[in-house]
Design a protein around this motif. Sequence first.
Motif, PDB file in Angstrom:
ATOM      1  N   VAL A   1      -8.445  -2.206  -1.639  1.00 28.96           N
ATOM      2  CA  VAL A   1      -7.590  -1.571  -2.643  1.00 28.96           C
ATOM      3  C   VAL A   1      -6.703  -2.651  -3.255  1.00 28.96           C
ATOM      4  N   LEU A   2      -6.891  -2.933  -4.542  1.00 34.82           N
ATOM      5  CA  LEU A   2      -6.199  -4.033  -5.207  1.00 34.82           C
ATOM      6  C   LEU A   2      -5.079  -3.509  -6.104  1.00 34.82           C
ATOM      7  N   GLU A   3      -3.893  -4.066  -5.915  1.00 32.05           N
ATOM      8  CA  GLU A   3      -2.773  -3.791  -6.816  1.00 32.05           C
ATOM      9  C   GLU A   3      -2.986  -4.535  -8.135  1.00 32.05           C
ATOM     10  N   ARG A   4      -2.164  -4.175  -9.118  1.00 33.33           N
ATOM     11  CA  ARG A   4      -2.186  -4.890 -10.396  1.00 33.33           C
ATOM     12  C   ARG A   4      -1.861  -6.369 -10.195  1.00 33.33           C
ATOM     13  N   THR A   5      -0.994  -6.691  -9.244  1.00 38.22           N
ATOM     14  CA  THR A   5      -0.673  -8.094  -8.952  1.00 38.22           C
ATOM     15  C   THR A   5      -1.935  -8.905  -8.698  1.00 38.22           C
ATOM     16  N   THR A   6      -2.851  -8.338  -7.926  1.00 38.22           N
ATOM     17  CA  THR A   6      -4.073  -9.037  -7.553  1.00 38.22           C
ATOM     18  C   THR A   6      -5.065  -9.076  -8.707  1.00 38.22           C
ATOM     19  N   THR A   7      -5.266  -7.947  -9.362  1.00 37.67           N
ATOM     20  CA  THR A   7      -6.221  -7.932 -10.477  1.00 37.67           C
ATOM     21  C   THR A   7      -5.730  -8.800 -11.633  1.00 37.67           C
TER      22      THR A   7
ATOM     23  N   ILE B   1       1.785 -10.052   8.656  1.00 38.18           N
ATOM     24  CA  ILE B   1       0.730  -9.071   8.876  1.00 38.18           C
ATOM     25  C   ILE B   1       1.345  -7.691   8.635  1.00 38.18           C
ATOM     26  N   VAL B   2       0.611  -6.826   7.964  1.00 35.74           N
ATOM     27  CA  VAL B   2       1.048  -5.444   7.819  1.00 35.74           C
ATOM     28  C   VAL B   2      -0.049  -4.522   8.342  1.00 35.74           C
ATOM     29  N   PRO B   3       0.306  -3.367   8.911  1.00 38.03           N
ATOM     30  CA  PRO B   3      -0.742  -2.409   9.250  1.00 38.03           C
ATOM     31  C   PRO B   3      -1.462  -1.987   7.978  1.00 38.03           C
ATOM     32  N   PRO B   4      -2.754  -1.714   8.045  1.00 36.60           N
ATOM     33  CA  PRO B   4      -3.520  -1.459   6.827  1.00 36.60           C
ATOM     34  C   PRO B   4      -3.209  -0.132   6.148  1.00 36.60           C
ATOM     35  N   THR B   5      -2.362   0.674   6.735  1.00 37.19           N
ATOM     36  CA  THR B   5      -2.076   1.993   6.197  1.00 37.19           C
ATOM     37  C   THR B   5      -1.608   1.940   4.748  1.00 37.19           C
ATOM     38  N   GLY B   6      -0.803   0.940   4.394  1.00 36.76           N
ATOM     39  CA  GLY B   6      -0.270   0.862   3.039  1.00 36.76           C
ATOM     40  C   GLY B   6      -1.100   0.054   2.076  1.00 36.76           C
ATOM     41  N   ALA B   7      -2.256  -0.470   2.506  1.00 38.57           N
ATOM     42  CA  ALA B   7      -3.146  -1.285   1.659  1.00 38.57           C
ATOM     43  C   ALA B   7      -2.400  -2.473   1.071  1.00 38.57           C
ATOM     44  N   LYS B   8      -1.656  -3.200   1.911  1.00 37.62           N
ATOM     45  CA  LYS B   8      -0.789  -4.259   1.407  1.00 37.62           C
ATOM     46  C   LYS B   8      -1.196  -5.668   1.824  1.00 37.62           C
ATOM     47  N   GLY B   9      -2.080  -5.843   2.804  1.00 40.93           N
ATOM     48  CA  GLY B   9      -2.352  -7.174   3.326  1.00 40.93           C
ATOM     49  C   GLY B   9      -2.834  -8.152   2.273  1.00 40.93           C
ATOM     50  N   LEU B  10      -3.961  -7.847   1.639  1.00 42.05           N
ATOM     51  CA  LEU B  10      -4.505  -8.710   0.595  1.00 42.05           C
ATOM     52  C   LEU B  10      -3.539  -8.827  -0.577  1.00 42.05           C
ATOM     53  N   ASN B  11      -2.897  -7.735  -0.940  1.00 43.81           N
ATOM     54  CA  ASN B  11      -2.016  -7.743  -2.102  1.00 43.81           C
ATOM     55  C   ASN B  11      -0.740  -8.543  -1.869  1.00 43.81           C
ATOM     56  N   LEU B  12      -0.244  -8.563  -0.632  1.00 45.90           N
ATOM     57  CA  LEU B  12       0.894  -9.434  -0.321  1.00 45.90           C
ATOM     58  C   LEU B  12       0.489 -10.897  -0.409  1.00 45.90           C
ATOM     59  N   ALA B  13      -0.730 -11.206   0.035  1.00 44.97           N
ATOM     60  CA  ALA B  13      -1.226 -12.579  -0.111  1.00 44.97           C
ATOM     61  C   ALA B  13      -1.257 -12.975  -1.578  1.00 44.97           C
ATOM     62  N   ALA B  14      -1.681 -12.055  -2.443  1.00 47.63           N
ATOM     63  CA  ALA B  14      -1.741 -12.347  -3.867  1.00 47.63           C
ATOM     64  C   ALA B  14      -0.354 -12.576  -4.454  1.00 47.63           C
ATOM     65  N   SER B  15       0.641 -11.795  -4.028  1.00 49.80           N
ATOM     66  CA  SER B  15       1.987 -12.016  -4.562  1.00 49.80           C
ATOM     67  C   SER B  15       2.565 -13.332  -4.050  1.00 49.80           C
ATOM     68  N   ASP B  16       2.279 -13.695  -2.793  1.00 50.73           N
ATOM     69  CA  ASP B  16       2.677 -15.027  -2.305  1.00 50.73           C
ATOM     70  C   ASP B  16       2.117 -16.109  -3.221  1.00 50.73           C
ATOM     71  N   ILE B  17       0.831 -15.989  -3.528  1.00 49.55           N
ATOM     72  CA  ILE B  17       0.159 -17.014  -4.330  1.00 49.55           C
ATOM     73  C   ILE B  17       0.699 -17.035  -5.756  1.00 49.55           C
ATOM     74  N   SER B  18       1.071 -15.888  -6.266  1.00 47.52           N
ATOM     75  CA  SER B  18       1.655 -15.853  -7.612  1.00 47.52           C
ATOM     76  C   SER B  18       2.947 -16.657  -7.649  1.00 47.52           C
ATOM     77  N   TYR B  19       3.834 -16.419  -6.668  1.00 50.39           N
ATOM     78  CA  TYR B  19       5.083 -17.183  -6.601  1.00 50.39           C
ATOM     79  C   TYR B  19       4.815 -18.673  -6.371  1.00 50.39           C
ATOM     80  N   LEU B  20       3.936 -18.973  -5.399  1.00 54.77           N
ATOM     81  CA  LEU B  20       3.738 -20.355  -4.984  1.00 54.77           C
ATOM     82  C   LEU B  20       3.013 -21.172  -6.048  1.00 54.77           C
ATOM     83  N   SER B  21       1.999 -20.589  -6.682  1.00 46.57           N
ATOM     84  CA  SER B  21       1.278 -21.342  -7.710  1.00 46.57           C
ATOM     85  C   SER B  21       2.194 -21.694  -8.872  1.00 46.57           C
TER      86      SER B  21
END
Length: 389
Positions: free
Chosen positions: A47-53, A289-309
């Motif tokens: 499940v991808l947030e707008r941040t990731t897409t 790490i987040v429990p997968p219930t909120g569908a946030k793991g991959l999307n948090l990685a994407a927001s990290d990368i947005s800030y860091l890049s």
Amino acid sequence: MKTQVAIIGSGPAGLMLGHLLRRAGIDCVILERQSRAHVEGRIRAGVLERTTTDILDRLGINSRMHAEGLPHDGFCLADGERLIHIDIAELTGKQVMVYGQTEMTRDLIAAAAERELEILWSVENVELHGVDSEKPHITFTKGGECERLDARFIVGCDGFHGPSRRAIPKGVGREFERVYPFGWLGILADVPPCHDELIYANHARGFALASMRSNTRSRYYIQVPLDQSVEDWPDERLWDELALRLGPEVAARITRGPALEKSIAPLRSYVFEPMRHGSLFLAGDAAHIVPPTGAKGLNLAASDISYLSDGLIDFFNRGDERGIDQYSERALARVWKSERFSWSLTRLMHRFPDDTPFDRRMQVAELDYIASSRAARRAIAENYVGLPL
């Protein structure tokens, strides 16, 4: 070998960062301990947030996602008697995209060669050196040969068990952790989904989730005790339990089929802070790490990368250090909000071993309130679709 940014890990975080840096003309190399085939075969969330897409759109690595991905306007919570619809499109004006992390990873890897993003596969014995200095380096072995990679910065995208976080001296950082007393047993099958949206179910026997990877491939989960194994759950028993927990309305639409993959994943909440130490940055599961219930793991990685890049591009192309100096604080602010949402949804939808009848009534009351309150549904929708960067 020398580069500007050395990235450890070729999951989505490392690949997205590598592509964004190469797009800005910054040299980088990705080190990956597994083979390409192994990385491309890992079954992960979808499940991808707008941040990731948005990142994939910026990179132009999005054609298959838009052709095969499933835009979703909402999802459902089930309380055993009804489906409570969370209409995220109506409540927030946004959508999420159902597109498997496995497919996204394959897209990023396939585009690497033509965009001159170097990935070294099957490297071993990775060690970080000099992360307190401005001249860090990494040693590793590949094909039995000892190698050294010098860089200005190292970014650890190597997951919870990788070497990057362990390279930070003890006493420098703080760890926050909650380990949950159950896991998720998942089944992947080539059968059509039972519903056109995801369903998160709270049942007296435990949590269940009806999800999908495409219009012909479904992903289901149930909550199980940590002392159980996949062998305890033959396919037929698992399908029966899913039908029970999802309720009769949904059960009537379940198509059963043989498992393509079946596994049990433990659940935890974890945060390491800060996410920078000297010339080393942490991103994705290496830091949280987040429990997968909120569908946030991959999307948090994407927001990290947005800030860091953004920070690294400003540093190399404009000599501006503010972005990298603020990276940890900015990333952690979003991490903790996502941790809160994932924790609260996990607490709401699961049965905990020490729950009392009072705790169960609180879950029922909370679900009833969500069903009757637009404000409550909007708060859930805002968090599910992804908070602003």
